[in-house]
Design a protein around this motif. Structure first.
Motif, PDB file in Angstrom:
ATOM      1  N   ALA A 167       5.801   9.480  -8.982  1.00 29.35           N
ATOM      2  CA  ALA A 167       5.345   9.092  -7.577  1.00 29.35           C
ATOM      3  C   ALA A 167       6.705   8.996  -6.740  1.00 29.35           C
ATOM      4  CB  ALA A 167       4.854   7.611  -7.608  1.00 29.35           C
ATOM      5  N   LEU A 168       7.970   8.716  -7.200  1.00 28.34           N
ATOM      6  CA  LEU A 168       8.924   8.660  -6.124  1.00 28.34           C
ATOM      7  C   LEU A 168       9.287  10.153  -6.042  1.00 28.34           C
ATOM      8  CD1 LEU A 168      10.386   6.287  -5.024  1.00 28.34           C
ATOM      9  CD2 LEU A 168      11.967   6.459  -6.909  1.00 28.34           C
ATOM     10  N   LEU A 169       9.151  10.976  -7.014  1.00 29.68           N
ATOM     11  CA  LEU A 169       9.696  12.432  -7.124  1.00 29.68           C
ATOM     12  C   LEU A 169       8.649  13.320  -6.000  1.00 29.68           C
ATOM     13  CD1 LEU A 169      11.238  12.920 -10.460  1.00 29.68           C
ATOM     14  CD2 LEU A 169      12.438  13.091  -8.257  1.00 29.68           C
ATOM     15  N   ARG A 170       7.300  12.941  -6.272  1.00 27.76           N
ATOM     16  CA  ARG A 170       6.369  13.683  -5.312  1.00 27.76           C
ATOM     17  C   ARG A 170       6.730  13.309  -3.829  1.00 27.76           C
ATOM     18  NH1 ARG A 170       0.372  12.190  -6.763  1.00 27.76           N
ATOM     19  NH2 ARG A 170       0.080  13.689  -5.378  1.00 27.76           N
ATOM     20  N   ALA A 171       7.344  11.764  -3.555  1.00 29.62           N
ATOM     21  CA  ALA A 171       7.504  11.395  -2.207  1.00 29.62           C
ATOM     22  C   ALA A 171       8.797  12.292  -1.580  1.00 29.62           C
ATOM     23  CB  ALA A 171       7.727   9.998  -2.314  1.00 29.62           C
ATOM     24  N   GLN A 172       9.790  12.352  -2.607  1.00 34.51           N
ATOM     25  CA  GLN A 172      10.744  13.097  -2.194  1.00 34.51           C
ATOM     26  C   GLN A 172      10.704  14.694  -1.956  1.00 34.51           C
ATOM     27  OE1 GLN A 172      14.583  12.005  -2.437  1.00 34.51           O
ATOM     28  NE2 GLN A 172      14.171  13.726  -0.974  1.00 34.51           N
ATOM     29  N   GLN A 173       9.929  15.259  -2.531  1.00 29.22           N
ATOM     30  CA  GLN A 173       9.327  16.597  -2.056  1.00 29.22           C
ATOM     31  C   GLN A 173       8.542  16.795  -0.914  1.00 29.22           C
ATOM     32  OE1 GLN A 173       5.894  18.678  -4.404  1.00 29.22           O
ATOM     33  NE2 GLN A 173       7.786  19.900  -5.052  1.00 29.22           N
ATOM     34  N   GLU A 174       7.828  15.723  -0.617  1.00 31.33           N
ATOM     35  CA  GLU A 174       6.944  15.313   0.862  1.00 31.33           C
ATOM     36  C   GLU A 174       8.495  15.617   2.031  1.00 31.33           C
ATOM     37  OE1 GLU A 174       4.260  15.799   2.017  1.00 31.33           O
ATOM     38  OE2 GLU A 174       3.249  16.500  -0.136  1.00 31.33           O
ATOM     39  N   ILE A 175       9.282  14.554   1.681  1.00 34.40           N
ATOM     40  CA  ILE A 175      10.519  14.425   2.688  1.00 34.40           C
ATOM     41  C   ILE A 175      11.165  15.848   2.846  1.00 34.40           C
ATOM     42  CG2 ILE A 175      12.396  13.413   3.305  1.00 34.40           C
ATOM     43  CD1 ILE A 175      11.458  10.942   1.750  1.00 34.40           C
TER      44      ILE A 175
ATOM     45  N   PHE B   6       0.734   7.560  -3.778  1.00 37.37           N
ATOM     46  CA  PHE B   6       1.326   8.235  -5.075  1.00 37.37           C
ATOM     47  C   PHE B   6       1.550   7.241  -6.064  1.00 37.37           C
ATOM     48  CE2 PHE B   6       3.612  11.773  -2.394  1.00 37.37           C
ATOM     49  CZ  PHE B   6       2.391  12.292  -2.394  1.00 37.37           C
ATOM     50  N   PHE B   7       1.697   5.859  -5.766  1.00 34.12           N
ATOM     51  CA  PHE B   7       2.051   4.721  -6.719  1.00 34.12           C
ATOM     52  C   PHE B   7       0.769   4.461  -7.159  1.00 34.12           C
ATOM     53  CE2 PHE B   7       6.092   3.268  -4.560  1.00 34.12           C
ATOM     54  CZ  PHE B   7       6.831   4.073  -5.403  1.00 34.12           C
ATOM     55  N   THR B   8      -0.122   4.283  -6.403  1.00 29.98           N
ATOM     56  CA  THR B   8      -1.683   3.913  -6.839  1.00 29.98           C
ATOM     57  C   THR B   8      -2.301   4.908  -7.636  1.00 29.98           C
ATOM     58  OG1 THR B   8      -2.106   2.631  -4.608  1.00 29.98           O
ATOM     59  CG2 THR B   8      -4.047   3.235  -5.899  1.00 29.98           C
ATOM     60  N   GLN B   9      -1.994   6.213  -7.341  1.00 33.77           N
ATOM     61  CA  GLN B   9      -2.559   7.341  -7.999  1.00 33.77           C
ATOM     62  C   GLN B   9      -1.963   7.314  -9.521  1.00 33.77           C
ATOM     63  OE1 GLN B   9      -2.099  10.934  -5.927  1.00 33.77           O
ATOM     64  NE2 GLN B   9      -2.794   9.989  -4.193  1.00 33.77           N
ATOM     65  N   GLU B  10      -0.782   6.796  -9.588  1.00 35.06           N
ATOM     66  CA  GLU B  10      -0.180   6.559 -11.160  1.00 35.06           C
ATOM     67  C   GLU B  10      -0.774   5.327 -11.795  1.00 35.06           C
ATOM     68  OE1 GLU B  10       1.916   8.413 -12.755  1.00 35.06           O
ATOM     69  OE2 GLU B  10       1.941  10.119 -11.449  1.00 35.06           O
ATOM     70  N   GLY B  11      -1.663   4.732 -11.323  1.00 35.85           N
ATOM     71  CA  GLY B  11      -2.203   3.415 -11.766  1.00 35.85           C
ATOM     72  C   GLY B  11      -1.054   2.022 -11.637  1.00 35.85           C
ATOM     73  N   LEU B  12      -0.301   1.973 -10.830  1.00 35.35           N
ATOM     74  CA  LEU B  12       0.788   1.017 -10.671  1.00 35.35           C
ATOM     75  C   LEU B  12       0.371  -0.064  -9.859  1.00 35.35           C
ATOM     76  CD1 LEU B  12       4.152   3.049 -10.534  1.00 35.35           C
ATOM     77  CD2 LEU B  12       3.240   1.780 -12.495  1.00 35.35           C
ATOM     78  N   GLU B  13       0.548  -1.073 -10.218  1.00 32.09           N
ATOM     79  CA  GLU B  13       0.493  -2.537  -9.147  1.00 32.09           C
ATOM     80  C   GLU B  13       1.981  -2.898  -8.933  1.00 32.09           C
ATOM     81  OE1 GLU B  13      -1.724  -5.528 -11.057  1.00 32.09           O
ATOM     82  OE2 GLU B  13      -3.390  -4.267 -11.352  1.00 32.09           O
ATOM     83  N   TYR B  14       2.271  -2.962  -7.687  1.00 35.31           N
ATOM     84  CA  TYR B  14       3.615  -3.105  -7.134  1.00 35.31           C
ATOM     85  C   TYR B  14       3.695  -3.886  -5.917  1.00 35.31           C
ATOM     86  CZ  TYR B  14       2.258   0.550  -3.970  1.00 35.31           C
ATOM     87  OH  TYR B  14       1.633   1.440  -2.872  1.00 35.31           O
ATOM     88  N   GLU B  15       4.955  -4.359  -5.555  1.00 39.89           N
ATOM     89  CA  GLU B  15       5.340  -4.724  -4.266  1.00 39.89           C
ATOM     90  C   GLU B  15       6.694  -4.627  -4.101  1.00 39.89           C
ATOM     91  OE1 GLU B  15       6.552  -9.264  -5.547  1.00 39.89           O
ATOM     92  OE2 GLU B  15       4.461  -8.990  -4.718  1.00 39.89           O
ATOM     93  N   PHE B  16       7.132  -4.321  -2.841  1.00 42.13           N
ATOM     94  CA  PHE B  16       8.472  -3.839  -2.512  1.00 42.13           C
ATOM     95  C   PHE B  16       9.372  -5.298  -2.113  1.00 42.13           C
ATOM     96  CE2 PHE B  16       5.957  -0.497  -0.592  1.00 42.13           C
ATOM     97  CZ  PHE B  16       6.655   0.423  -1.278  1.00 42.13           C
TER      98      PHE B  16
ATOM     99  N   ARG C 285       5.943   6.604 -14.638  1.00 37.71           N
ATOM    100  CA  ARG C 285       4.803   6.507 -13.522  1.00 37.71           C
ATOM    101  C   ARG C 285       5.430   6.201 -12.358  1.00 37.71           C
ATOM    102  NH1 ARG C 285       1.682   2.930 -17.046  1.00 37.71           N
ATOM    103  NH2 ARG C 285       0.003   4.008 -18.166  1.00 37.71           N
ATOM    104  N   TYR C 286       6.224   5.616 -11.933  1.00 34.95           N
ATOM    105  CA  TYR C 286       6.967   5.072 -10.767  1.00 34.95           C
ATOM    106  C   TYR C 286       8.080   6.396 -10.521  1.00 34.95           C
ATOM    107  CZ  TYR C 286      10.798   3.174  -7.895  1.00 34.95           C
ATOM    108  OH  TYR C 286      11.670   2.911  -6.908  1.00 34.95           O
ATOM    109  N   PHE C 287       8.557   6.887 -11.367  1.00 34.26           N
ATOM    110  CA  PHE C 287       9.406   7.986 -10.979  1.00 34.26           C
ATOM    111  C   PHE C 287       8.582   9.349 -10.686  1.00 34.26           C
ATOM    112  CE2 PHE C 287      12.963   5.623 -12.424  1.00 34.26           C
ATOM    113  CZ  PHE C 287      13.882   5.647 -11.516  1.00 34.26           C
TER     114      PHE C 287
END
Length: 276
Positions: free
Chosen positions: A197-205, A7-17, A193-195
């Motif tokens: 993606a995060l909300l899509r992940a929340q829906q999956e959970i 989901f982060f990649t689909q939003e075009g984000l470059e990231y690290e945890f 973009r981050y949020f």
């Protein structure tokens, strides 16, 4: 979840945890001594010192205070709700929340467990009878209770699930709101973009929580992971796509001032502290 499903990649984000301070351990807290070390630093001090990540989270009290102190901005278009509770051993003589009057409850200084313990316990006893011990980070408190070195601790997330699975009792629920802190130079569009993606992940959970409980293992130290089966854990903290409003901001600050917990200059306007 957002990483696993792209989901982060689909939003075009470059990231690290960045695991942040909460996953570690404060020096000496879980050492051999029978008396837990008192640690007078926590989430607020960590944010005050400057976090390296563009987006981080902590209890809304600490994030509210950090944004008021201009250590970043609070995200105002979502927050999360974190299940938590004060736990005691199965054979503890403490049977009712009122039994905790004068009993040291282990919490993290200037963190969600600190503030939520005060908020929950003031319904059961006079404020002056609430007694807290500042026992470092979440897993420090888990170990202290498991080892019988603390009579009660306020726990959330993986820590709470560990204690429940090991037979410890929740004496009172301390569920609380988490907020998100944004660094001063973060791109607001990247935040959105981050949020998304995060909300899509929340829906999956929400749809299939037990499909993803294995991810709990990634944030647990090996000694505690060996004690539990993460497949039995619950979903934990949940993101709420609702605004953190001006009224919530002001009420939170008012409560903190009543307890003399807001050690920053003020007042600061909601518009200046919150990205809304």
């Amino acid at each position: 979840m957002a990483h696993e499903l792209g989901f982060f990649t689909q939003e075009g984000l470059e990231y690290e945890f960045d695991a942040g301070f909460a996953g570690g351990s404060a020096p000496g807290v879980s050492a051999a001594s029978d008396a837990p070390l008192q640690v007078r630093t926590g989430a607020f001090e960590d944010m005050e010192a400057g976090r390296s990540s563009d987006v981080s989270c902590a209890c809304h009290w600490a994030v509210n205070a950090a944004a008021t102190g201009q250590h970043g901005k609070m995200y105002g278009r979502a927050y999360s709700v974190c299940p938590a509770g004060i736990y005691v051993a199965a054979d503890s003589p403490l049977l009712d929340p009122a039994d905790l009057a004068g009993v040291e409850v282990g919490v993290g200084y200037h963190s969600g467990s600190h503030y939520s313990a005060l908020q929950a316990l003031e319904a059961f006893m006079p404020r002056e009878r609430i007694t807290l011990g500042f026992y470092g980070f979440p897993f420090d408190r888990t170990r202290l209770l498991l080892e019988g070195k603390a009579p009660a601790v306020n726990a959330w997330g993986a820590s709470a699930y560990v204690l429940e699975q090991r037979g410890f009792r929740k004496l009172v629920d301390t569920t609380f709101v988490m907020g998100f802190l944004l660094s001063a130079d973060v791109d607001p569009e990247d935040v959105e973009r981050y949020f998304r993606a995060l909300l899509r992940a929340q829906q999956e959970i929400d749809l299939e929580p037990h499909r993803y409980t294995r991810h709990w293992a990634q944030e647990m130290p090996a000694d505690l992971l060996d004690l539990v089966d993460v497949r039995r854990f619950g979903p934990g903290e949940r993101i709420v796509p609702q605004p953190y409003t001006r009224e919530m901001f002001d009420r939170t600050q008012g409560w903190m001032r009543e307890w003399e917990l807001l050690d920053v200059a003020g007042p600061v306007r909601y518009e200046a502290a919150v990205l809304h």
